[in-house]
Design an enzyme around this catalytic site. Structure first.
Site, PDB file in Angstrom:
ATOM      1  N   GLY A 123     -64.136 -77.023 -38.890  1.00 36.92           N
ATOM      2  CA  GLY A 123     -65.009 -76.109 -39.634  1.00 36.92           C
ATOM      3  C   GLY A 123     -64.296 -75.567 -40.863  1.00 36.92           C
ATOM      4  N   ARG A 174     -53.935 -75.132 -52.421  1.00 32.54           N
ATOM      5  CA  ARG A 174     -53.250 -74.847 -53.694  1.00 32.54           C
ATOM      6  C   ARG A 174     -51.739 -74.693 -53.483  1.00 32.54           C
ATOM      7  NH1 ARG A 174     -51.938 -69.770 -55.727  1.00 32.54           N
ATOM      8  NH2 ARG A 174     -51.802 -69.558 -57.996  1.00 32.54           N
ATOM      9  N   ARG A 223     -48.887 -77.257 -54.880  1.00 28.53           N
ATOM     10  CA  ARG A 223     -47.925 -76.780 -55.893  1.00 28.53           C
ATOM     11  C   ARG A 223     -46.500 -76.795 -55.362  1.00 28.53           C
ATOM     12  NH1 ARG A 223     -51.318 -72.558 -59.631  1.00 28.53           N
ATOM     13  NH2 ARG A 223     -52.584 -74.216 -60.534  1.00 28.53           N
ATOM     14  N   ARG A 259     -66.226 -83.465 -39.257  1.00 27.13           N
ATOM     15  CA  ARG A 259     -65.772 -83.775 -37.901  1.00 27.13           C
ATOM     16  C   ARG A 259     -65.879 -85.293 -37.791  1.00 27.13           C
ATOM     17  NH1 ARG A 259     -65.168 -78.455 -35.765  1.00 27.13           N
ATOM     18  NH2 ARG A 259     -66.752 -77.076 -36.608  1.00 27.13           N
ATOM     19  N   ASP A 270     -57.371 -76.400 -33.707  1.00 31.59           N
ATOM     20  CA  ASP A 270     -56.532 -77.164 -32.774  1.00 31.59           C
ATOM     21  C   ASP A 270     -57.026 -78.595 -32.561  1.00 31.59           C
ATOM     22  OD1 ASP A 270     -58.647 -76.299 -31.303  1.00 31.59           O
ATOM     23  OD2 ASP A 270     -57.471 -75.263 -29.772  1.00 31.59           O
ATOM     24  N   THR A 280     -58.935 -71.666 -39.330  1.00 22.51           N
ATOM     25  CA  THR A 280     -60.191 -71.568 -38.584  1.00 22.51           C
ATOM     26  C   THR A 280     -60.622 -70.110 -38.531  1.00 22.51           C
ATOM     27  OG1 THR A 280     -61.255 -71.766 -36.392  1.00 22.51           O
ATOM     28  CG2 THR A 280     -58.870 -71.638 -36.395  1.00 22.51           C
ATOM     29  N   ASP A 311     -62.067 -68.805 -36.164  1.00 26.17           N
ATOM     30  CA  ASP A 311     -62.192 -68.399 -34.755  1.00 26.17           C
ATOM     31  C   ASP A 311     -60.977 -67.686 -34.171  1.00 26.17           C
ATOM     32  OD1 ASP A 311     -64.605 -69.731 -34.973  1.00 26.17           O
ATOM     33  OD2 ASP A 311     -63.884 -71.555 -34.014  1.00 26.17           O
ATOM     34  N   ASP A 353     -58.550 -68.906 -32.718  1.00 32.75           N
ATOM     35  CA  ASP A 353     -58.293 -69.427 -31.366  1.00 32.75           C
ATOM     36  C   ASP A 353     -57.165 -70.459 -31.315  1.00 32.75           C
ATOM     37  OD1 ASP A 353     -59.668 -71.374 -32.744  1.00 32.75           O
ATOM     38  OD2 ASP A 353     -61.021 -71.870 -31.104  1.00 32.75           O
ATOM     39  N   ARG A 371     -67.125 -70.223 -31.559  1.00 33.73           N
ATOM     40  CA  ARG A 371     -67.146 -71.311 -30.562  1.00 33.73           C
ATOM     41  C   ARG A 371     -66.900 -70.714 -29.178  1.00 33.73           C
ATOM     42  NH1 ARG A 371     -64.368 -76.740 -32.748  1.00 33.73           N
ATOM     43  NH2 ARG A 371     -66.197 -77.778 -31.958  1.00 33.73           N
TER      44      ARG A 371
HETATM   45  P1  ATP Z   1     -62.572 -75.405 -35.749  1.00 34.60           P
HETATM   46  O1  ATP Z   1     -61.743 -74.470 -34.913  1.00 34.60           O
HETATM   47  O2  ATP Z   1     -62.946 -74.792 -37.043  1.00 34.60           O
HETATM   48  O3  ATP Z   1     -63.725 -75.974 -35.037  1.00 34.60           O
HETATM   49  P2  ATP Z   1     -61.038 -77.799 -35.229  1.00 34.60           P
HETATM   50  O4  ATP Z   1     -59.978 -78.476 -36.005  1.00 34.60           O
HETATM   51  O5  ATP Z   1     -60.658 -77.311 -33.859  1.00 34.60           O
HETATM   52  O6  ATP Z   1     -61.599 -76.631 -36.155  1.00 34.60           O
HETATM   53  P3  ATP Z   1     -62.607 -79.996 -34.133  1.00 34.60           P
HETATM   54  O7  ATP Z   1     -63.991 -80.426 -34.419  1.00 34.60           O
HETATM   55  O8  ATP Z   1     -62.244 -79.680 -32.738  1.00 34.60           O
HETATM   56  O9  ATP Z   1     -62.306 -78.753 -35.115  1.00 34.60           O
HETATM   57  O10 ATP Z   1     -61.600 -81.134 -34.642  1.00 34.60           O
HETATM   58  C1  ATP Z   1     -61.660 -81.600 -35.973  1.00 34.60           C
HETATM   59  C2  ATP Z   1     -61.447 -83.083 -35.996  1.00 34.60           C
HETATM   60  O11 ATP Z   1     -60.126 -83.397 -35.482  1.00 34.60           O
HETATM   61  C3  ATP Z   1     -62.374 -83.897 -35.101  1.00 34.60           C
HETATM   62  O12 ATP Z   1     -63.622 -84.126 -35.719  1.00 34.60           O
HETATM   63  C4  ATP Z   1     -61.593 -85.181 -34.934  1.00 34.60           C
HETATM   64  O13 ATP Z   1     -61.704 -85.999 -36.067  1.00 34.60           O
HETATM   65  C5  ATP Z   1     -60.149 -84.669 -34.856  1.00 34.60           C
HETATM   66  N1  ATP Z   1     -59.756 -84.571 -33.433  1.00 34.60           N
HETATM   67  C6  ATP Z   1     -60.143 -83.635 -32.547  1.00 34.60           C
HETATM   68  N2  ATP Z   1     -59.624 -83.890 -31.329  1.00 34.60           N
HETATM   69  C7  ATP Z   1     -58.897 -85.012 -31.442  1.00 34.60           C
HETATM   70  C8  ATP Z   1     -58.131 -85.822 -30.538  1.00 34.60           C
HETATM   71  N3  ATP Z   1     -57.996 -85.496 -29.251  1.00 34.60           N
HETATM   72  N4  ATP Z   1     -57.526 -86.925 -31.031  1.00 34.60           N
HETATM   73  C9  ATP Z   1     -57.649 -87.269 -32.329  1.00 34.60           C
HETATM   74  N5  ATP Z   1     -58.371 -86.561 -33.226  1.00 34.60           N
HETATM   75  C10 ATP Z   1     -58.991 -85.458 -32.809  1.00 34.60           C
END
Ligand code: ATP
Length: 325
Positions: A15, A25, A29, A76, A107, A129, A131, A133, A175
Site C-alpha cells: 500500500g 528522494r 540522493r 501488489r 512486511d 506502511t 499500519d 505493523d 488491515r
Molecule cells: P502494506 O502493509 O501497506 O499492506 P505490504 O508490503 O505488507 O504493505 P503486501 O501486499 O503484503 O503489502 O506485500 C506487497 C508485495 O510483496 C506483494 O504483492 C508481493 O508482490 C510481495 N510479497 C508478499 N509476500 C511475499 C512472499 N512471501 N514472497 C515473495 N513476495 C512477497
C-alpha cells in the site's frame, strides 16, 4: 562486498504511504553522493517483472518531498510469491546490472526482498506502511499522516453526530492491526474502540455502554472500528435495533492514505532513506532499517520478519478507562 555494489534499484511496494517520496528522494540522493548509480523501478515487484525500470539522478527526485503517494507507483504482485517469479525478478535485476535493491514497503514487501536476497540480490528494506505493523520498528513511514487525516475526519463526523444525537461507527484502516484505531480512538475521545487484537465480539457490551451514556446525557456515541473487524454497516443496523438510537456507519477508506505527508513522515522518510543508502554503500547485506527506542538501527531481514509486535497493554487499558462514563 562494498566494491561489488555499483547500481541500486529503488522500489515502493504494497500500500502507498505518505512519506514514501521522502524515502525515495533520500535513497536516490544518498546513493549518488556515495558514487552509486540508481535505477527507479516503477509499480513495485510487478514493474520489476515487467522491466519498468528508469535511470534516476538527483534531479528526478526534486519537488517530491511534499507529495503524498509514491512517484514510482506501487502494486501488489502475486507472481512474486512464486519461485519462478522470484527467479525471473533476480534475473531481470542482473540484466539491468542492479546488484542492490532498496525496498520501501510493509512486511509483505520485506518477504519479497528476502526471497530476492536468497537469489543473490542484496536487498535493504525501509518500513513504509500506514499500519505501523512492522514488528522490528517502533515507527513506520506514513502512520503519522494517516492518523492525523483520520482524526480530523472523525472530528467532523462527531460534530454532526452530536447535533443529531446519533451513534456513529467510524471504520479506520490498518488491515489486521489496530494501531490506527487505537491512536484515533484515544485522540478523538471515542466511547468505544474496537481493535482486532482485543475485540471479543460481544456487541451487548457496546449496546449497554450506549444506553448508559445516553442516561448520563451524552449526545453522541463514537465507536472507532478497525478495518480488521469491519462489517460497520451491519453492526450499525444491529446497534440501532438494539438501542433505538439512530446509528450510522462511516468507512473512511482510502482518504486515509492520501495527502501531503506530515513533518514526521518526511523526517523519518529522509532519515531512513539515507540510512538505507549508507548501509548499501557500506556493503552490508540483507538488512532492514528500523527505529528502536529512538535510534535508527539496521537488522537482518529474516530476523526482522520473525519478530512479533502487539498493542502496548498500558495504551489499551488507558483507552478503555477514558472511554467509560
Ligand atoms: P502494506 O502493509 O501497506 O499492506 P505490504 O508490503 O505488507 O504493505 P503486501 O501486499 O503484503 O503489502 O506485500 C506487497 C508485495 O510483496 C506483494 O504483492 C508481493 O508482490 C510481495 N510479497 C508478499 N509476500 C511475499 C512472499 N512471501 N514472497 C515473495 N513476495 C512477497
Amino acid at each position: 562486498m562494498a566494491d561489488s555494489i555499483r547500481t541500486v534499484g529503488v522500489l515502493t511496494s504494497g500500500g502507498d504511504a505518505p512519506g514514501m517520496n521522502a524515502a525515495i528522494r533520500a535513497s536516490v540522493r544518498e546513493c549518488i553522493n556515495r558514487g552509486l548509480r540508481v535505477k527507479g523501478i516503477q509499480r513495485g515487484y510487478s514493474g520489476l517483472l515487467n522491466e519498468e525500470i528508469i535511470d534516476m539522478d538527483k534531479h528526478s527526485v526534486s519537488d517530491i518531498i511534499q507529495r503524498g503517494g509514491t512517484i514510482l507507483g506501487t502494486a501488489r504482485c502475486e507472481e512474486m510469491r512464486t519461485e519462478e517469479g522470484v527467479l525471473e525478478a533476480a534475473e531481470i535485476c542482473r540484466r539491468h546490472e542492479i546488484d542492490g535493491l532498496i525496498v520501501i514497503g510493509g512486511d509483505g514487501s520485506y518477504r519479497g526482498a528476502l526471497e530476492l536476497s536468497r537469489k543473490g540480490i542484496n536487498a535493504i528494506g525501509i518500513p513504509g506502511t500506514i499500519d505501523l505493523d512492522i514488528a522490528c520498528s517502533d515507527y513506520t513511514i506514513g502512520f503519522d499522516t494517516a492518523i492525523n487525516t483520520a482524526m480530523q475526519a472523525i472530528d467532523k463526523v462527531r460534530d454532526t453526530s452530536s447535533s443529531h444525537e446519533r451513534c456513529s461507527i467510524i471504520e479506520v484502516m490498518g488491515r489486521n492491526a489496530g494501531y490506527i484505531a487505537l491512536w484515533c480512538g484515544i485522540a478523538n475521545g471515542a466511547e468505544d474502540i474496537l481493535l482486532p487484537e482485543k475485540y471479543d465480539y460481544d456487541e451487548q457490551k457496546i449496546v449497554d455502554n450506549i444506553i448508559n451514556n445516553r442516561k448520563h446525557g451524552k449526545r453522541h456515541h463514537i465507536i472507532i472500528n478497525a478495518e480488521g473487524i469491519g462489517h460497520s454497516t451491519s453492526m450499525a443496523r444491529r446497534i440501532e435495533a438494539a438501542t433505538g438510537i439512530e446509528t450510522r456507519a462511516t468507512i473512511l477508506g482510502y482518504m486515509q492514505r492520501g495527502g501531503s505527508p506530515s513533518c514526521k513522515d518526511r523526517f523519518y522518510g529522509s532519515i531512513m532513506g539515507s540510512r538505507a543508502a549508507q548501509i548499501m554503500a557500506e556493503g552490508k547485506q540483507n538488512r532492514v532499517v528500523a527505529l528502536q527506542k529512538g535510534e535508527i538501527v539496521d537488522i537482518d531481514i529474516e530476523e526482522a520478519l520473525q519478530m512479533q509486535k502487539s498493542i502496548p497493554e498500558y495504551q489499551y487499558e488507558i483507552s478503555i478507562a477514558l472511554s467509560r462514563y
